[in-house]
Design a protein around this motif. Sequence first.
Motif, PDB file in Angstrom:
ATOM      1  N   GLU A  13      -6.586  -2.047  -8.922  1.00 19.47           N
ATOM      2  CA  GLU A  13      -5.335  -2.307  -8.895  1.00 19.47           C
ATOM      3  C   GLU A  13      -4.629  -1.160 -10.031  1.00 19.47           C
ATOM      4  OE1 GLU A  13      -3.566  -3.821  -6.556  1.00 19.47           O
ATOM      5  OE2 GLU A  13      -5.581  -4.288  -5.825  1.00 19.47           O
ATOM      6  N   LYS A  16      -4.561   2.133  -8.011  1.00 25.41           N
ATOM      7  CA  LYS A  16      -3.579   2.365  -7.210  1.00 25.41           C
ATOM      8  C   LYS A  16      -2.173   2.699  -7.978  1.00 25.41           C
ATOM      9  CE  LYS A  16      -5.563  -0.909  -3.686  1.00 25.41           C
ATOM     10  NZ  LYS A  16      -5.374  -1.993  -3.275  1.00 25.41           N
ATOM     11  N   LYS A  17      -1.837   2.014  -8.894  1.00 18.31           N
ATOM     12  CA  LYS A  17      -0.611   1.990  -9.870  1.00 18.31           C
ATOM     13  C   LYS A  17      -0.387   3.551 -10.267  1.00 18.31           C
ATOM     14  CE  LYS A  17       2.303  -0.183 -13.204  1.00 18.31           C
ATOM     15  NZ  LYS A  17       2.614  -1.412 -13.960  1.00 18.31           N
ATOM     16  N   GLU A  41     -10.313   0.736   0.110  1.00 17.19           N
ATOM     17  CA  GLU A  41      -9.493  -0.045   1.325  1.00 17.19           C
ATOM     18  C   GLU A  41     -10.145   0.099   2.404  1.00 17.19           C
ATOM     19  OE1 GLU A  41      -5.690   2.159   0.878  1.00 17.19           O
ATOM     20  OE2 GLU A  41      -5.340   0.973  -0.853  1.00 17.19           O
TER      21      GLU A  41
END
Length: 82
Positions: A13, A16-17, A41
């Motif tokens: 996460e 991704k950020k 993903e």
Amino acid sequence: MRANEYIKKYGIEVAKKAISECSYGYGIDLVDLKHLVESHEYIESFGGLREAKRTFEMRHGVINLDGWDKLKLAIADVESYQ
């Protein structure tokens, strides 16, 4: 820091950020990081690493022949940071 080490340390996460918010990667290659996130993903679309490996091992006509190479690479990518 290598992209797989970054994900191992901070998690998917945060990776991704970092991709969505940064034009530079704080000492990591954003192209490599984006590739690993995309692989993650793709593996998740199979229901996770275990299911992706099972699908690959079964070679059950779920995806076309070109897809086998993509799946094999994605499995290796995800395993590189676990």
